[in-house]
Write an enzyme that holds these catalytic residues in place. Structure first.
Site, PDB file in Angstrom:
ATOM      1  N   ASP A 190       0.856  -1.182   0.000  1.00 25.21           N
ATOM      2  CA  ASP A 190       0.000   0.000   0.000  1.00 25.21           C
ATOM      3  C   ASP A 190       0.894   1.234   0.000  1.00 25.21           C
ATOM      4  O   ASP A 190       1.821   1.337   0.811  1.00 25.21           O
ATOM      5  CB  ASP A 190      -0.907   0.002   1.231  1.00 25.21           C
ATOM      6  CG  ASP A 190      -1.907   1.143   1.199  1.00 25.21           C
ATOM      7  OD1 ASP A 190      -2.894   1.035   0.446  1.00 25.21           O
ATOM      8  OD2 ASP A 190      -1.698   2.144   1.924  1.00 25.21           O
ATOM      9  N   LEU A 191       0.630   2.155  -0.909  1.00 25.91           N
ATOM     10  CA  LEU A 191       1.478   3.346  -1.026  1.00 25.91           C
ATOM     11  C   LEU A 191       1.131   4.356   0.062  1.00 25.91           C
ATOM     12  O   LEU A 191      -0.040   4.673   0.284  1.00 25.91           O
ATOM     13  CB  LEU A 191       1.306   3.983  -2.408  1.00 25.91           C
ATOM     14  CG  LEU A 191       1.656   3.093  -3.607  1.00 25.91           C
ATOM     15  CD1 LEU A 191       1.543   3.887  -4.900  1.00 25.91           C
ATOM     16  CD2 LEU A 191       3.044   2.488  -3.473  1.00 25.91           C
ATOM     17  N   ASP A 233      -4.130   2.403  -5.091  1.00 25.81           N
ATOM     18  CA  ASP A 233      -2.677   2.436  -4.884  1.00 25.81           C
ATOM     19  C   ASP A 233      -2.207   1.168  -4.197  1.00 25.81           C
ATOM     20  O   ASP A 233      -1.232   1.186  -3.439  1.00 25.81           O
ATOM     21  CB  ASP A 233      -2.278   3.676  -4.081  1.00 25.81           C
ATOM     22  CG  ASP A 233      -2.954   3.724  -2.713  1.00 25.81           C
ATOM     23  OD1 ASP A 233      -3.880   2.930  -2.483  1.00 25.81           O
ATOM     24  OD2 ASP A 233      -2.547   4.549  -1.871  1.00 25.81           O
TER      25      ASP A 233
END
Length: 434
Positions: A190-191, A233
């Site tokens: 996960d960004l 993302d």
């Protein structure tokens, strides 16, 4: 064709050269009329005695493309054997279809796959007259279908496999695990700090950044691994053929380091990070759903620990998450059940030790667990959005209680940052005071 198509293999067939010219007079007129509509395809007509009476030039070309001998004599038996050799269905299935065509007067249809071409063959019985076969080269259509099927498994923005293709490859990896005891790992990524990029610079910049992230992830894995984008993302790496947990740890460390380096996107210097949750197979599960769930739990832990790091799944994570879910369900009902209480901490004027007010402190009296500390439920309430209705209840109840206090005493209420983001805060305060 009576030997193979009419009697389905009972006797020998007459033969004629396959190079026979198209001749309408060689077949009954009503059969010829039926065939005019399909003349642009390959066309074969076989009379009731098994003679090939018409073989159009397109049919001969299709046979040539399929490497089926088109010179000399060709009997219906040889023709059927040649078609069955490359058919995607079994010989028995084809004979069953032909039997249905004979008995039920319906068409028998099957595909024949060659090295570079695919034929769609349809054979129909004409009562008392013989058989009509049409042959169509469906190679282009099959190629387009295969391309469409491939695109349906790819993320259009990054070109990476999507969730569907990831699950297929994960199923293959788990099958190898059962056969060869070959371990694999799922890295759920996960960004961090990606949303502000989208919000401040716009989605085109955000999309370009995601494409660059995808390129970096591709560069950090082996050809046997799979990098997938599963939405927004979030990315997943399926790491196969690992020997020990240290292999997965090394990759997770590279992911965090590589994603955290600065990006140049259309003149903007951007810095984001990555949180990674890792689940190992078979230690953490042998099914796709179990591994994805455990990788998600590990990712949640990585975020709680400050983001920009990786965490491996641990069994107690699941226990903590189950307890958290139970607490969340109970808290959603606590307001309706009037389980929250306000305790008041006195505020004193130090000059003369005079009581000038109180600070309202919320407590939760659980019917089974007793008093629950705010440290246990307030952060969860903020995370899931329940802090706003709980905070509104605190403001109203504190004002009600303060109405019974001596004149001159004030009441203080703590307000969560989430409440300041709510449009109802001012209205709630005014209403409670009124």
């Amino acid at each position: 064709m009576s030997a193979d198509l009419h009697h389905l293999g009972a006797a020998q067939c007459n033969v004629v050269p396959l190079t026979i010219q198209l001749d309408p007079s060689a077949a009954p007129l009503h059969i010829w009329d039926r065939c005019l509509a399909v003349i642009r395809y390959g066309l074969l007509m076989i009379d009731a005695s098994g003679r090939v009476v018409i073989c159009t030039d397109p049919a001969q070309r299709l046979f040539y493309n399929m490497n089926i001998e088109r010179t000399g004599n060709l009997s219906s038996r040889q023709l059927l054997r040649a078609l069955c050799t490359g058919a995607s269905q079994s010989r028995q299935e084809i004979f069953e279809a032909l039997r249905g065509a004979r008995d039920l007067q319906i068409s028998a249809s099957f595909e024949v796959a060659g090295q570079d071409h695919t034929l769609q063959v349809e054979i129909r019985s004409v009562a008392g007259e013989g058989w009509v076969a049409t042959l169509e080269d469906v190679s282009a259509r099959k190629a387009n279908e295969a391309r469409a099927d491939e695109l349906a498994r790819l993320d259009p923005l990054t070109g990476l496999p999507n969730r569907l293709l990831l699950r297929e490859r994960l199923a293959e990896a788990l099958a190898r695990l059962q056969r060869n005891e070959e371990a694999c790992a799922l890295h759920l990524i996960d960004l961090d700090r990606f949303k502000p990029v989208n919000d401040t610079l716009g989605h085109p910049i955000g999309d370009a950044l995601l494409a660059k992230v995808a390129d970096r992830l591709r560069s950090t894995v082996r050809p046997t691994d799979t990098v997938a984008r599963i939405g927004g993302d979030e990315f997943i790496i399926l790491q196969t053929g690992i020997r020990e947990a240290a292999d997965a740890q090394a990759l997770a460390r590279r992911i965090v380091d590589l994603i955290g380096r600065t990006y140049m996107v259309e003149g903007h210097l951007l810095t984001i990070g990555a949180s990674v949750g890792v689940a190992l197979a078979p230690a953490d599960g042998t099914s796709a759903d179990k591994l994805l769930k455990n990788a998600d739990l590990a990712l949640y832990r990585a975020k709680l620990d400050g983001r920009g790091t990786y965490r491996f799944f641990e069994p107690e994570m699941d226990a903590r998450m189950q307890a958290r879910r139970r607490l969340e369900l109970d808290m959603r009902q606590a307001l309706a059940r009037r389980e929250f209480q306000l305790h008041y901490q006195p505020q004193l004027q130090l000059d003369d030790d005079r009581l000038i007010g109180c600070e309202a402190l919320i407590r939760w009296k659980h019917p089974e667990r007793g008093m629950i500390s705010p440290l246990d439920f307030i952060p969860l309430a903020e995370e899931i959005g329940l802090i706003v209705p709980i905070g509104e209840w605190v403001i109203r109840q504190a004002c009600r209680d303060a109405m019974t206090w001596p004149t001159g005493m004030s009441v203080a209420v703590n307000v969560s940052p989430a409440q300041f983001k709510s449009d109802r805060l001012v209205e709630t305060i005014i209403s409670a005071l009124a």
